[in-house]
Scaffold this active site. Structure first.
Site, mmCIF file in Angstrom:
data_model
loop_
_atom_site.group_PDB
_atom_site.id
_atom_site.type_symbol
_atom_site.label_atom_id
_atom_site.label_comp_id
_atom_site.label_asym_id
_atom_site.label_seq_id
_atom_site.Cartn_x
_atom_site.Cartn_y
_atom_site.Cartn_z
ATOM 1 N N SER A 39 0.810 -1.215 0.000
ATOM 2 C CA SER A 39 0.000 0.000 0.000
ATOM 3 C C SER A 39 0.841 1.262 0.000
ATOM 4 O O SER A 39 0.453 2.267 -0.592
ATOM 5 C CB SER A 39 -0.930 -0.002 1.218
ATOM 6 O OG SER A 39 -1.819 -1.097 1.145
ATOM 7 N N ALA A 40 2.000 1.236 0.650
ATOM 8 C CA ALA A 40 2.895 2.397 0.654
ATOM 9 C C ALA A 40 4.080 2.212 -0.285
ATOM 10 O O ALA A 40 4.476 3.137 -0.988
ATOM 11 C CB ALA A 40 3.393 2.673 2.072
ATOM 12 N N HIS A 48 -6.262 -4.433 10.657
ATOM 13 C CA HIS A 48 -5.778 -3.052 10.703
ATOM 14 C C HIS A 48 -4.562 -2.902 11.604
ATOM 15 O O HIS A 48 -4.465 -1.933 12.373
ATOM 16 C CB HIS A 48 -6.902 -2.118 11.162
ATOM 17 C CG HIS A 48 -8.022 -1.999 10.198
ATOM 18 N ND1 HIS A 48 -9.232 -1.410 10.523
ATOM 19 C CD2 HIS A 48 -8.127 -2.388 8.907
ATOM 20 C CE1 HIS A 48 -10.026 -1.455 9.465
ATOM 21 N NE2 HIS A 48 -9.383 -2.047 8.478
#
Length: 617
Positions: A14-15, A542
C-alpha cells in the site's frame, strides 16, 4: 540485473508501490523494488471475490496471532492475520473501504510530537492520491476530495437496497447521513454512509493498478518478485551506522542489492518490525535470545501493536441480504462449479447440461460480462458496503471511537470456517439451514476504533523464512471491553430501527445462550455481549504502530540511530486511525516520497506538501 541503485524499497504494498512509482517520476533516479509475492491473480480485480484471496499462500502471508483476551471460540484459538503477499500488498487483499480517519487522529499525532503529521499537513497527500468519482447516493462534499489522483474512489453500482436501509436505520438512531471523508466526520453524534471504496469502474484499484502497473514501464524502475528479504545491510561509518543495501533470497538463491542513497522499508506493520529485528535493530536482550547480533538497540521495535476488532452480529434477512447463490452467479460460471456449485468441475463436461443448469450458466456468463464491460453488478464491491462512525462518550474525545460496518450477505459455512475460523457448528443452531445459499442474511459489525490495548511483534527465530511471533493482546485494557459492549448495543439499536419493523434477533450461539440463560426475544445482557465478543470477535486486519513515529522513527521516518534508512507504512502510525487503515497507508507513501524527494533533490511531477525542514539522518 544491476546490483546498485539509488534507492532500494522493501515491499510493493500500500505504501511501497506509491514510493517506488513517485520516485521514478524522475528519470535520473534508479529504484529497485523488492516484493516477496508476484503479480496479483485475476480474481484480485473482482471486488466480490475478496474472500478467495485469503488463505492462499500465493497472495497471503497467512500469519497467525495470539488473540489475548478474545478468540475463545475460534478454531485453533489463533487469530488469522492476513497480509498481502503480492504486488499491491494488502491493498490487493482488503475489503476496499476508503476511510481517511478522523481529523483529530492526525492532530493528536502532531500534538504528541509527530511534527508535520497534523490533518492539515496530511490532507494534501490524501487529495493527491484520490481519483474520486461522485454519486448521488454518497451525499459527498466534492470539495473535500481529490479527483485526478491514481487511486479510484467510488461507490458500487448499482447500490444495494440493504445498504441504503442500513444507512436509513442508522439515521433513525440519530446519525447524520453524510460524507465521512469530509467535515461531516467532525459530528460527534456520528455520520452514516455507503462506503467509499478503492474501486474504479467496478474493479479493485489497488496500489499495484493505481501506481505500480503504469510505472513498471519505466527503465529506471526494477521490480524483483519472489524476493524474500532477509536483512537490511548495515555498515559502520565511523560512529554512524548506515544502511547500504538489502540481502534477499529468490528461487535462484541468495542475492544482495546496494542503495547509494537510501533503503526504504515498506513491509507493513508485521513485516517492517520483523525485518528490522532480523537486521539487528531492536531490543538487545530479545535479539540476543534468538541469536541475532544487536547493531542498534531500539527497545520499541515491534512494540505498541494496535489493531481493530469487530464482533459479528448476524441476522436472518430473507428479501434484504444478498444470497450467496446470487453472489456466486455474479462471479461467473467458474464460481458455480463443483465441488461447491452445481456445474461440473471441468468445463468440458458442460455439453448437454440440463436446461436449469444451462440457464444458470448462461445467466452467470451474462452477469460477469456485464461487470467486465460496465463495472456494474454484484461483483463490483466486497459487499462490505455501508458504515457508521460516532463517539460512544466513553473517552478519546479527540476522535470517533466507534465504527459499525455492514456486510450485505452472510457467506457460507466453509467461508466462516476456513477464512474467519468461526466454527459454524458452534455459532449457529443449524448452520446448513441458516446459511442456506438461497436465503438472505446480513452482518452488522460493531468495531471500537481507538483500542487502548497494545500487542507486539517479536522474533520467533533468526531464520528469515520463519514467521514472527504476533501477540495481538486484545482486551488487555478493560476500557476496550467497555467500549465494545457499548458499540454492540448501538449496533443492536440500528438493527431494531431497520425499515419495516427491524431485523429481528441476532444469532446468539446456543452454548452462550444456555450459559447466560438467554431467551430468544430478550435483549442480551452485557455479560452475554462480552462473552460473545471474547469468543467470536475477529480482526479487522488493521495492524499498525509497531515502528511508530517518536519511538522507532523520527517524523521524517528515519530510523533512529541509522543513516539512510526509513520506514514508510502502517507501522509508523503513532496510533491507529479511527477507521479502515488503507487510505492512510497510501497517504504515508505519498508523504514519504515527497520527504525523500525534498531531502535528495528528486524531481517529482507535483509536490503538494509544505516544505518542512529537510534532513538526511
Amino acid at each position: 540485473m544491476d546490483s546498485t541503485y539509488d534507492y532500494v524499497i522493501v515491499g510493493a504494498g500500500s505504501a511501497g508501490a506509491v514510493v517506488a512509482a513517485r520516485l521514478t517520476e524522475d528519470p535520473d533516479v534508479r529504484v529497485c523494488l523488492l516484493e516477496a509475492g508476484g503479480p496479483p491473480p485475476a480474481a484480485e480485480l473482482v471486488p466480490a471475490a475478496v474472500a478467495s484471496l485469503q488463505n492462499d499462500p500465493a497472495t497471503d502471508w497467512m500469519f497467525n496471532g495470539d488473540p489475548g483476551g478474545v478468540g475463545k471460540g475460534l478454531i485453533g484459538g489463533q487469530m488469522m492475520v492476513p497480509r498481502g503477499k503480492m504486488l499491491g500488498g494488502s491493498s490487493g487483499l482488503n475489503y476496499m473501504a476508503y476511510v481517511r480517519g478522523h481529523p483529530g487522529d492526525f492532530d493528536t499525532w502532531a500534538a504528541g510530537g509527530a511534527d508535520g503529521w497534523s490533518y492539515d499537513d496530511v490532507l494534501p497527500y490524501f487529495l493527491k492520491a484520490e481519483g474520486f468519482v461522485d454519486s448521488p447516493e454518497l451525499h459527498a462534499d466534492p470539495d473535500a476530495h481529490g479527483h485526478d489522483g491514481p487511486v479510484g474512489v467510488s461507490v458500487r453500482q448499482p447500490v444495494l437496497g440493504a445498504s441504503n436501509q442500513f444507512v436509513e436505520a442508522a439515521g433513525a438512531t440519530g446519525m447524520k447521513q453524510g460524507d465521512y471523508n469530509s467535515q461531516d466526520r467532525l459530528n460527534p453524534e456520528g455520520v452514516a454512509s455507503l462506503f467509499q471504496t478503492t474501486t474504479k469502474d467496478g474493479r479493485r484499484s489497488s496500489t499495484f493498478h493505481a501506481y505500480l502497473e503504469p510505472a513498471m514501464e519505466r527503465e529506471n524502475l526494477t521490480v524483483v518478485t519472489g524476493a524474500l528479504v532477509e536483512r537490511v545491510v548495515l555498515e559502520a561509518d565511523g560512529d554512524t551506522v548506515r544502511a547500504t543495501g538489502v540481502a534477499y533470497r529468490t528461487a535462484e538463491g541468495p542475492s544482495e542489492v546496494s542503495a547509494t542513497t537510501e533503503v526504504v522499508v515498506c513491509a507493513g506493520a508485521i513485516g517492517s518490525p520483523h525485518l528490522l529485528l532480523l537486521s539487528g535493530v531492536g531490543p538487545r536482550e530479545e535479539l540476543t535470545d534468538v541469536g541475532v547480533d544487536c547493531i542498534v538497540d531500539l527497545p520499541d521495535v515491534g512494540r505498541h501493536l494496535k489493531d481493530h476488532l469487530h464482533a459479528p452480529l448476524m441476522f436472518a434477512a430473507d428479501g434484504i441480504g444478498e444470497t450467496m447463490t446470487e453472489v456466486a452467479m455474479s462471479l461467473g460460471p467458474d464460481a458455480l462449479r463443483a465441488p461447491a456449485g452445481p456445474l461440473p468441475a471441468d468445463p468440458a463436461d458442460d455439453v448437454d447440461l440440463p436446461e436449469p443448469l444451462a440457464a444458470a450458466k448462461a445467466e452467470a456468463e451474462r452477469r460477469i460480462t456485464e461487470w467486465f464491460t460496465t463495472g456494474r453488478g454484484l461483483a463490483s464491491s466486497s459487499l462490505y458496503d455501508a458504515v457508521v462512525f460516532y463517539s460512544t462518550g466513553l473517552g478519546d474525545e479527540h476522535t470517533h471511537d466507534a465504527q459499525i460496518g455492514f456486510l450485505a450477505t452472510g457467506y457460507t459455512p466453509p467461508i466462516w470456517e476456513a477464512v474467519f475460523r468461526l466454527p459454524p457448528s458452534k455459532f449457529f443452531d443449524d448452520p446448513e439451514s441458516f446459511l442456506d445459499p438461497t436465503r438472505g442474511q446480513v452482518v452488522v459489525l460493531p468495531n471500537p476504533v481507538q483500542p487502548h490495548s497494545e500487542g507486539s511483534v517479536t522474533l520467533a527465530s533468526a531464520d528469515p523464512a520463519a514467521p514472527p511471533r504476533i501477540d495481538l493482546n486484545y482486551f488487555d485494557d478493560p476500557h476496550d471491553v467497555k467500549v465494545m459492549i457499548a458499540v454492540m448495543r448501538k449496533a443492536l439499536e440500528i438493527a431494531k430501527a431497520w425499515p419495516g419493523g427491524g431485523l429481528g434477533d441476532p444469532v446468539i450461539p446456543p452454548h452462550l445462550a444456555e450459559a447466560h440463560g438467554h431467551v430468544a426475544g430478550e435483549d442480551p445482557s452485557d455479560e452475554l455481549l462480552e462473552d460473545l465478543a471474547r469468543h467470536y470477535a475477529l480482526t479487522v486486519y488493521h495492524e499498525t504502530s509497531t515502528c511508530r513515529i517518536g519511538d522507532v522513527v523520527d517524523p521524517r521516518l528515519h530510523v533512529h540511530g541509522i543513516a539512510s534508512l526509513r520506514v514508510a507504512d502502517a507501522s509508523v502510525m503513532p496510533n491507529v486511525v479511527s477507521g479502515n487503515t488503507n487510505a492512510a497507508c497510501i497517504m504515508i507513501g505519498e508523504k514519504a516520497a515527497e520527504m525523500i524527494a525534498r531531502d535528495h533533490g528528486v524531481r517529482l511531477h507535483t509536490m503538494v506538501g509544505r516544505d518542512t525542514s529537510s534532513t538526511t539522518e
